[in-house]
Design a protein around this motif. Structure first.
Motif, PDB file in Angstrom:
ATOM      1  N   ALA A 177       8.500  -2.194  -4.093  1.00 55.23           N
ATOM      2  CA  ALA A 177       7.103  -1.768  -4.084  1.00 55.23           C
ATOM      3  C   ALA A 177       6.208  -2.888  -4.610  1.00 55.23           C
ATOM      4  O   ALA A 177       5.133  -3.160  -4.058  1.00 55.23           O
ATOM      5  N   VAL A 205       5.041   3.387  -4.228  1.00 56.54           N
ATOM      6  CA  VAL A 205       3.805   2.722  -3.834  1.00 56.54           C
ATOM      7  C   VAL A 205       2.618   3.682  -3.887  1.00 56.54           C
ATOM      8  O   VAL A 205       1.569   3.354  -4.436  1.00 56.54           O
ATOM      9  N   LEU A 241       5.679  -5.514  -1.962  1.00 53.44           N
ATOM     10  CA  LEU A 241       4.690  -5.109  -0.947  1.00 53.44           C
ATOM     11  C   LEU A 241       3.296  -5.479  -1.432  1.00 53.44           C
ATOM     12  O   LEU A 241       2.488  -6.061  -0.708  1.00 53.44           O
ATOM     13  N   PHE A 248       0.210  -0.582   5.123  1.00 54.92           N
ATOM     14  CA  PHE A 248      -0.027  -2.015   5.269  1.00 54.92           C
ATOM     15  C   PHE A 248       0.610  -2.598   6.508  1.00 54.92           C
ATOM     16  O   PHE A 248      -0.076  -3.222   7.315  1.00 54.92           O
ATOM     17  N   GLU A 256      -4.365  -2.905  -4.470  1.00 61.91           N
ATOM     18  CA  GLU A 256      -3.946  -3.749  -3.354  1.00 61.91           C
ATOM     19  C   GLU A 256      -4.906  -3.592  -2.175  1.00 61.91           C
ATOM     20  O   GLU A 256      -5.335  -4.575  -1.565  1.00 61.91           O
ATOM     21  N   THR A 273      -1.512   0.357  -5.646  1.00 64.40           N
ATOM     22  CA  THR A 273      -1.822   0.378  -4.221  1.00 64.40           C
ATOM     23  C   THR A 273      -3.316   0.439  -3.992  1.00 64.40           C
ATOM     24  O   THR A 273      -3.853  -0.241  -3.114  1.00 64.40           O
TER      25      THR A 273
HETATM   26 NA    NA Z   1       1.933  -1.399  -2.025  1.00 63.58          NA
END
Ligand code: NA
Ligand code: NA
Lengths: 237, 113, 137, 168, 82, 617, 494
Positions: free
Chosen positions: B73, A56, B76, A129, A67, A64
């Motif tokens: 991942a 991640v 997520l 998160f 995100e 990420t």
């Molecule tokens: Na993530």
């Protein structure tokens, strides 16, 4: 009625089609290609024991960053759409003393727990998160309980921005120091924590980024809650 | 068909059904969320390896008995994106309700043609 | 099998019993109030049993004490929050107008609410100043 | 009893948070401890004002002693309550006689009230429906006494003697 | 051995589901959800032991926190307090 | 930079400058210069036509290539001459810079079309020409311009597809290469060898070109744009529009012969004495003559009359081209020239009338010969030329054409051409009497004669009508050069077709003598009482407005009534109906598909997924 | 040094995150800041463009320093370099326009969303990883949802609702496609997928490809997935409408092209192509016909945009290099023209009180430059020679002919014919109907329009250098072997 039957027929055919394709992807078999690489190299390359976290934050850092951005967009978008000149909390009744006192007592605990989650992201199934979401939960609890509770926007909005800036800055330092955007300079250049893999201070910039994400997500989700739960004052369009 | 794939597809389809058949906009959005959930389950299922555990290399887990970390991942990320979409959609609906005073999708059609 | 394992397992068994009991209570009781009565209590006790039981069991099984500290946190959290949630729910059920079971014998809350309403009306009559006072409280 | 000083409240909060942290991490790794202190200090600073009124005064040995004594008493009551539940649930005739009664409490502290309410909820046949000032409205699965005094006697009184010491 | 407990608790969850689907009031459903979340928390803790992985305990705790606040949200919504 | 570039781009450049500068006086000066330069240079290039001259411009993805030869010199001659006259007249009638820009741009377009040496260049300038002329019409009338544009672009796209196929098969746009390849193709197909283009493909190309050039030339039934477009714009511009731009279509047909005539002839065979593909063109041309002529006679608007007349005249040219002998094509080209000259002149006259009177219908006019003697004199020449009265150029070209058609023994075509001539007299009579003679409405009493620029423009065209009429051999010489052989014999004043001879000079002399005699008689003798036109009675009843069969109003009503059934069959209306129908359908479809319901839209997604599933991709 | 191209991603993010802080300093700093950031972005994009086109090699940004397929890479090749520049320039112009056009509060949020929309499109164009593509697609989409609803009217919310629902379904199925591809190959990197493409199970490849394209096609406005588009175009703030048409839809179209071609080695590829051609064709037909009787000018141009998108999709689906080149040229030209048109129409709508055709009467006299902008844009888009779109339509036709698809040629021409009808009506309304007082036109906007006009004409009369660029960009997508070679894939063995 016709619509429903038709819908069922349609989705069944579509489902059958997807199932037919999925059938060619056998369940439970090891098909790892890149994934295997991660598992084999995660400790040496990132210092994290949680391979998901390493994926991640390090290997798929762009995702990420994206995100984080998506959530930022949501928070911004919600604020933009629900923007009113004058808005006020207007819960109709306050929770009973049980709820209010419960909230007071649980608040620090939940916040601490959120912090625990994001700081241990490289060791346990956590991260920025879930940590941020947990912190936001604490605030949600306050909103649910008290009639007039409201976070301080003067602090929350800039904090949200600053955490994001922090993330980008960490990435840019990587660019300056290591030559690549989002390069883990703490781990790969400085080599901090090489000896304590599996302990808290390891995994390069993961804890830092997760802290920033935790703060950011916490403030963002809280902001969304704040915007959604408030109502415009009479006449205050 | 194994149960995880089946469940994922079933969730996706149930969600899709809600979008296709429910008149209430909120229910349609719930359908959307269910679809997203199904997709996430599908991603996780695709990455699962029989007899292997979460890819956190502690407590005796080595690269050889851990499942694929990538789908996890991805999920997520997908979850967060789903949350963001839902939040956006809800605020849109809040505004919509304020102006149209209805959540019936068949009455929300001032823009057409 | 170590003592810890045995004790732990016994606790888990104990907790599991109450877990099942709570779900039965949920099914068998006649109205939402009585369901809450039975389900909340046994679910909470069941949690204490299962969760702390796992913590102790792990001492024997995994030979780690970190389990018990974490399970304790979880158990305490549930012990604190379950009754709060139950309280919030029962209040919500009542305020949203779910009627008591027809076999219920008394409703003191209804009476109190009625008298409170009267107080409110008097306050209203007294005018804006009363509202101000209330707001400042 | 009024509010304690800010320092006292802050330190008390940090202390409690740090203990929780230690339970959470279940580790004596100095890295964890240092981080724990840092986070406790930060979170404490953000929340101490709502978290506690009395601050370090809560750590009065008498209170702790009563608190420790309260635990077995409460656990016992809880077990009894559950056996009572088991009896009612599993009994084929579902022997219940429910209603909402009112109790009065002498507790004035909010935390005390919360713990009392929770205790009532978890112990035999009762569940706290609402609290208005010192009036507790309680759903009782087997109403034995409809009067305020009678109900208080059998529901709130047993806990109050502990809670009075711990929280007042 | 653990499997038995897992199955039993699983059964309990399924039984609670009956109330969730049956209702009849919204309150009944939310109560069922509340109980199910509590049971699930226990189930997760038990799973942690089953897989011998303490890290799953953190998951259980997060779940407990979220579920609690979720139930409170429902409750407050239902009583019209928001 | 060579001369061709100047010829082609001078008008555009001048137009842009005129548009930008927008100072009255300077603007006109620049504009006229922009039209004068091509004229001058095309005259200068006359001696270079034999060795040819090339220009290649690397503008864009494609090389723009131009070449000068005998054929296109003939056409740029027409273009620059009539274009210049038209632009000159614009000095008086142009409302603003907008018109200068687009009028000159269209001149660039048409000159580029004539000079292009490859298909792509041809197409690009074709589009520029279309676009600019469209803008000229748009200024005056939206629906007319739209109709024009749509049909033009429809034609242009047909051409585009055709040349796309050619390019895809032959790999070139170059005229020379295409011509050569097609020639080889023709013989390959004749000997049954393998060809690059199949029979169907060559038929398709032919059809597409027929549409493309037919639209521009106003060929029936693609003519429907022309009356409105010619009518609804600046009439000075129409001189160029009808006189020159329509010739691009004619040029296109000739090009079709040049490029693939052999191929088409061999592939599709002959009908009587002509090729099948040519006969189609000729027959449509014949229909164009009749339809255009009849409708011209029925018009009440002076502009419309000449618009239909243009259509009719273009029909002659098409017949000539279609018949497909060297003589008939020469005749067609000759008539293209004379049509440009007399129709250009006509439209300048109309422009002058409209400019001076502000009126456009016959009903509002009359007796203008007295007030506008100069213009009337010009009209006199134009009428004679159009009507095909010697010694004007119109007669020469028409005569050659008649001879060419009749000699091929094609009775139907011959009949059509003859009918066209007859109907031409009919509508010209209308013009002569309704406009120039009879009682003048009182509001026209102050009418002045043509302003100087228009007068000069008219004189130029009139002179050429006369000169080339007296000396048709000038034209014949050039046409023979194009064909590389003597098709029309004779000398400067005599056209000798072998089976017929026309001595223009002799006719002129007879005529001049005759006119002098007639003049003497007129001025010496007859006293004629002037009768107001409205003072006529019919069966002792006063003429009502509805049935006022004066020359100025509904003069041909009986004809109209006779033809009522045929007139109802209007292609114009047909196209309109189709257009409306398409739009209605589109609206229904749109409101049905985009019905506003989010759920329906989600269904569309489901349907697509279903298709994917069933398709099994 | 080349890694500094990652500033293309970092800068808009940094800018967006800074705005909440900046707002505390002074609220009126926000819009100028937006313009500044887009200007700097333009500078960076120009530098990247220059770098790529002078060296002839793509810039591979490796996030975190990991080589692909282990790390996510951005692939800024000839296509991306070009379109990232377009995105930046368009954003800059529209940021300037926003100062005038966006008066609804909260402007700081608008500015943030605007920057992130730009970021999303940039990322979609640049990324070399299919899941990362999804993330950037969602960034684009979610900011687009918010911006569509930004005016907070009922209609705006309705439009956004449609967009959200359809976009949500699309992205869900896109992810199913990702799951299929990943489940079959164990990698997400595009170059890696391309390398392994021949190994995918054909059933999975077909379904996966179809689902990926399905998801993208919602954003790319292909019929029947485009029903949200006219509403969104109509109701979004004017600069956003322009941006939608100029690059948001283009990014999705590009993604369709990229994914299509990296999987070209898989079986069943051709059936996906033919499906795409059909969809594209219907998109054109319905788009054009729907524009015919629109009385709302914005909506009319929106339908026109949709039709153009169909053409581009058809070009992509021809399956030839020439088709791709032509499509990219068309994308490029269409972006410029629609930027101009929406800028002009939006500006006119602001001044005249709405984008209804009725209001546009007499625009030629009232706002000549704006009217000229609309007119020129319309003329260009129809495909008149001497204007840019002519060349791209021409190339598209040539490509179709080379691919022996005469039907496509007829489609392109027929579409132009219909375009002509409604644009001529618009032009006539603007210039030759109605009257009104002259309105002083904003000089910055007028300058912007004139620049775009100049550019349109420049390409129109001198297309060769641009066509060269497009061919390079097209080969970037078409030449998959080259693409695989350019990405420094590290050997990853199972
Ligand atoms: Na993530
Ligand atoms: Na609970």
């Amino acid at each position: 009625m016709v619509k429903r039957v038709l819908a069922i027929v349609f989705i069944l055919i579509i489902g059958l089609w997807m199932a037919k394709a999925l059938d060619q992807v056998p369940f439970g078999e090891d098909r790892m290609l890149v994934g295997k690489y991660y598992l084999d190299h995660v400790k040496e390359e990132t210092g994290a024991v949680n391979a998901v976290t390493a994926v991640v934050v390090n290997y798929r850092g762009f995702d990420t960053l994206g995100e984080v951005t998506v959530l930022f967009i949501a928070s911004t978008g919600v604020a933009a759409l629900l923007w009113k000149k004058r808005k006020e909390r207007s819960a109709k009744t306050e929770g009973s003393v049980v709820l209010t006192t419960g909230a007071r007592i649980l608040l620090p605990f939940i916040m601490l727990f959120g912090a625990y989650i994001f700081i241990h992201g490289h060791l346990t199934p956590g991260g920025g998160f879930p940590g941020g979401a947990t912190i936001a939960t604490a605030f949600l609890f306050l909103y649910l309980t008290f009639t007039l509770y409201e976070v301080d926007h003067k602090i929350f909005e800039p904090l949200e921005g600053l955490a994001g800036i922090g993330y980008v800055t960490v990435g840019l330092i990587g660019l300056a120091v290591g030559g690549y955007f989002l390069f883990d300079w703490i781990w790969q250049t400085w080599g901090v924590g090489k000896e304590n893999i599996g302990r808290l201070i390891s995994a390069g910039f993961i804890p830092i980024i997760y802290t920033l994400i935790g703060i950011k997500v916490g403030t963002e989700l809280t902001g969304i809650i704040d915007n959604m739960i408030k109502e415009p004052e009479e006449g205050g369009q | 068909m194994n149960p995880y794939y089946f469940a994922s597809i079933a969730l996706i389809l149930i969600g899709f059904y809600a979008i296709l058949a429910k008149r209430n906009v909120l229910k349609m959005l719930v359908g959307l969320s269910i679809m997203e959930t199904g997709v996430n389950l599908l991603l996780i299922s695709v990455g699962y390896v029989s007899g292997k555990s979460a890819p956190i290399l502690t407590e005796g887990i080595t690269p050889n008995n851990a499942v694929d970390p990538i789908p996890q991942a991805l999920v997520l990320t997908a979850i967060v994106i789903g949350v963001a979409t839902t939040a956006m959609a809800l605020s849109v609906v809040i505004n919509l309700y304020e102006k149209y005073k209805t959540l019936n999708v068949e009455e929300i059609r001032r823009l057409r043609g | 099998m170590s003592i810890a394992s045995i004790v732990g397992q016994a606790l888990v068994l104990f907790g599991t019993f109450f877990y099942v009991l709570s779900s039965l209570g949920l099914i068998r009781m006649p109205d939402v109030y009585n369901r809450m009565q039975t389900a909340t209590k046994s679910a909470t006790l069941g949690s204490l049993g299962v969760i702390i039981g796992v913590g102790i069991w792990a001492i024997g099984e995994v030979n780690s004490y970190s389990w018990i500290s974490k399970t304790l946190i979880i158990a305490v959290f549930l012990l604190l929050t379950n009754p709060i949630a139950a309280h919030a729910l029962i209040r919500a059920a009542y305020k949203s107008g779910v009627p008591l079971w027809e076999g219920s014998i008394i409703d003191k809350y209804k009476e109190a609410e009625a008298s409170l309403e009267r107080v409110e009306q008097i306050k209203e009559a007294l005018g804006e100043s009363a509202k101000e006072v209330e707001k400042n409280e | 009893m009024g509010e304690a000083s800010k320092v006292s409240r802050y330190l008390y909060t940090v202390l409690i948070l740090f203990i929780i942290w230690m339970f959470l991490t279940s580790s004596f790794d100095p890295q964890e401890l240092v981080m724990g202190v840092i986070f406790s200090l930060i979170v404490g600073a953000l929340t101490y004002e709502v978290f506690t009124e009395k601050g370090l005064a809560n750590l009065n040995p008498r209170r702790i002693a009563y608190f420790v004594a309260y635990i077995p008493y409460f656990v016992w009551a809880m077990i009894m309550a559950n056996l009572d539940v088991a009896y009612r649930v599993l009994h084929p005739k579902r022997p219940i006689n429910p209603g909402i009664v009112e109790c009065k409490t002498t507790l004035t502290n909010n935390t005390g009230k919360l713990v009392l309410a929770n205790s009532i909820t978890l112990t035999p046949g009762t569940i706290t429906l609402d609290i208005k000032g010192d009036r507790y409205f309680i759903h009782w699965i087997d109403v034995k006494d409809e009067s305020v005094e009678g109900a208080s006697e059998s529901i709130t009184k047993p806990f109050e003697k502990f809670l009075k010491v711990i929280f007042e | 051995m653990i499997e038995i407990y897992l199955i039993l608790i699983g059964i309990a969850v399924i039984l609670s589901m009956y109330r969730f689907f049956r209702g009849p009031t919204t309150a009944d459903r939310i109560v069922a959800v509340d109980i199910m979340t509590t049971l699930t928390t226990g189930l997760m803790v038990l799973f942690a032991l089953y897989y011998r992985r303490a890290i799953f305990l953190d998951v259980a705790l997060v779940y407990a926190v979220l579920a609690f606040v979720g139930v409170i949200a429902f409750a407050r919504y239902m009583e019209g307090g928001l | 930079m060579n001369e061709l570039a100047i010829i082609i781009f001078a008008p555009l450049l001048a137009g842009a400058l005129a548009w930008l500068i927008e100072v009255k006086g300077i603007r006109e000066l620049i504009g006229v210069t922009g039209a004068a330069l091509p004229l001058g240079f095309s005259l200068l290039l006359y001696q270079k036509t034999t060795e040819g001259i090339n220009l290649a411009l690397n503008i864009g993805v494609f090389n723009l290539t131009f070449a000068l030869n005998h054929l296109n010199w003939f056409f740029i001659g027409i273009g620059t001459l009539v274009g210049f006259a038209s632009i000159l007249a614009l000095v008086s009638t142009a409302k603003d810079s907008y018109e200068w820009l687009f009028a000159l741009m269209s001149l660039t377009g048409v000159l580029g079309v004539f000079l292009a040496n490859d298909m792509m260049t041809f197409f690009i300038f074709w589009e520029i020409m279309t676009f600019a002329s469209f803008m000229m019409v748009l200024r005056y009338n939206r629906s007319a311009s739209l109709k024009y544009f749509l049909l033009s672009v429809f034609g242009a796209y047909a051409m585009l597809i055709a040349l796309g196929i050619i390019y895809a098969k032959l790999g070139t746009f170059d005229f020379g290469t295409i011509q050569q390849a097609m020639y080889q193709e023709a013989y390959a197909s004749a000997f049954g060898a393998e060809t690059l283009l199949s029979k169907n493909e060559s038929a398709l190309i032919y059809l597409l070109f027929l549409i493309a050039f037919g639209v521009k030339a106003g060929m029936f039934p693609l003519h429907v744009w022309a009356p409105d477009a010619y009518g609804e714009t600046n009439q000075s511009y129409t001189a160029m529009f009808s006189g020159v731009l329509s010739k691009a279509g004619v040029y296109g047909f000739i090009l079709l012969y040049v490029l693939m005539g052999t191929r088409l002839a061999l592939e599709f065979g002959a009908f009587r004495s002509t090729t099948k593909f040519g006969y189609i063109i000729a027959f449509l041309g014949g229909l164009t003559i009749i339809v255009g002529g009849l409708l011209a006679a029925l018009q009440e608007d002076i502009r419309k009359l000449f618009a239909y007349s243009s259509i009719s005249q273009l029909g002659y040219i098409l017949v000539g081209i279609g018949v497909g002998t060297a003589l008939s094509i020469q005749a067609a080209m000759f008539h293209a020239l004379s049509h440009a000259l007399f129709k250009g002149l006509f439209f300048l006259i109309v422009a002058t009338i409209v400019y001076r009177t502000g009126k456009t219908t016959f009903a509002d006019m009359g007796g203008l010969a007295e007030k506008m003697p100069f213009t009337f004199a010009m009209a006199f020449i134009a009428i004679l030329s159009l009507a095909g009265i010697p010694p004007l150029v119109g007669f020469a070209s028409k005569w050659v054409l008649f001879e060419a058609v009749i000699s091929q023994n094609l009775p139907i075509l011959g009949g059509m051409v003859f009918f066209g001539s007859a109907i031409g007299f009919v509508y010209l009579i209308r013009f002569v009497y309704a406009v120039w003679f009879g009682q003048r409405p009182t509001d026209l009493d102050e009418t002045k004669d043509a302003p100087l620029p228009m007068a000069i423009a008219m004189v130029i065209l009139a002179l050429f009508n006369v000169i080339l009429g007296i000396a048709p051999g000038l034209v014949a010489k050039e046409l023979n050069k194009i064909f590389g052989k003597e098709v029309i014999g004779g000398d400067l004043f005599i056209l000798d077709l072998g089976f017929g001879k026309y001595n223009a000079l002799a006719v002129t002399i007879y005529l001049v003598v005759g006119i002098i005699i007639a003049g003497i008689i007129y001025f010496l003798g007859a006293k004629v009482r002037k009768v107001p036109v409205t003072d006529t009675y019919q069966s002792a009843n006063p003429v009502t407005m509805e049935y006022n069969l004066t020359i100025r109003r509904n003069f041909f009503l009986p004809l109209k009534e006779t033809l009522a059934f045929w007139l109802r069959i209007s292609f114009d209306r047909l196209y309109r109906t189709i257009g409306t129908w398409v739009e209605d359908l589109a609206e229904v479809m749109r409101t049905y598909i985009y019905n506003g319901n989010t759920q329906s839209y989600a269904w569309y997604l489901a349907i697509l997924l279903l298709i994917l599933a069933l398709w099994g991709v | 040094m080349n890694q500094y191209a990652s500033l293309l991603i970092a800068l808009p993010l940094f800018g967006a995150f800074l705005i909440p802080v900046l707002k505390k300093v002074g609220k009126n700093l926000v819009m100028p800041f937006l313009v500044l950031v887009t200007l700097i972005q333009t500078g960076i994009a120009a530098w990247v463009f220059n770098e790529v086109y002078t060296s002839g090699k793509p810039i591979i940004i490796m996030a975190g320093g990991f080589r692909p397929p282990v790390g996510i890479n951005l692939y800024i090749g000839h296509f991306a370099a070009l379109f990232v520049l377009i995105v930046a320039v368009a954003s800059f112009l529209m940021a300037v326009f926003s100062i005038k056009a966006v008066k609804v509060e909260p402007q700081d949020k608008y500015a943030m969303l605007f920057l992130l929309l730009m970021l999303g499109a940039t990322g979609m164009i640049a990324t070399g990883d299919i899941f990362n593509l999804f993330v950037f697609m969602e960034i684009t989409a979610i900011s687009a949802y918010a911006l569509t609803a930004y005016n907070k009217t009922g209609e705006a919310s309705e439009a956004a609702l449609k967009y959200v629902v359809l976009g949500g379904i699309g992205s869900s199925f896109f992810l199913v496609g990702v799951a299929l591809i990943y489940g079959s190959l164990g990698t997400l990197n595009m170059a890696h997928i391309a390398q392994l493409a021949s190994m995918i199970n054909p059933t999975v490849a077909k379904a996966g490809l179809a689902l990926l394209i399905f998801g993208l096609a919602v954003e790319a406005e292909l019929f029947p997935l485009n029903a949200w588009a006219p509403d969104a175009y109509q109701e979004a703030p004017h600069p956003i409408t322009a941006v939608f048409s100029a690059f948001v839809v283009k990014a999705s179209l590009y993604a369709i092209g990229r994914i299509l071609y990296i999987l070209s080695a898989s079986e069943g590829w051709n059936s996906v192509l033919s499906l795409l051609i059909i969809m594209g064709t219907i998109t054109v037909v319905i788009g054009e016909l729907s524009a015919l009787r629109q009385t709302n000018v914005k909506r009319m141009i929106a339908y026109s945009s949709i039709a153009q998108v169909g053409l581009i999709a058809v070009g992509i689906a021809l399956g030839t290099q020439k088709g791709l080149d032509a499509s990219i040229f068309q994308m490029f030209n269409h972006a410029i023209v629609k930027l101009l048109m929406f800028l002009a129409v939006g500006y006119a709508a602001l001044e005249l009180g709405g984008p209804e055709m009725e209001n546009f009467k007499g625009l030629g006299k009232r706002m000549p430059i704006t009217a000229f902008g609309i007119t020129l844009g319309a003329i260009a888009i129809i495909g008149i020679p001497l204007f840019n779109v002519f060349w791209s339509k021409m190339q598209l036709i040539m490509a179709a002919l080379e691919a022996e698809k005469i039907g496509v040629v007829a489609l392109i021409l027929g579409a132009s014919l219909v375009e002509m009808v409604y644009y001529v009506r618009l032009i006539h309304t603007i210039w030759f109907q109605g009257d009104g007082d002259k309105i002083r036109e904003n000089s910055a906007l007028a300058l912007g329009m004139l620049l775009l006009i100049a550019f349109i004409i420049l390409i129109g009369i001198y297309p060769q250098p641009f066509w060269d660029i497009m061919q390079k960009a097209g080969s970037d997508i078409f030449n998959v072997a080259e693409y695989i070679k350019n990405v420094p894939l590290m050997g990853v063995s199972p």
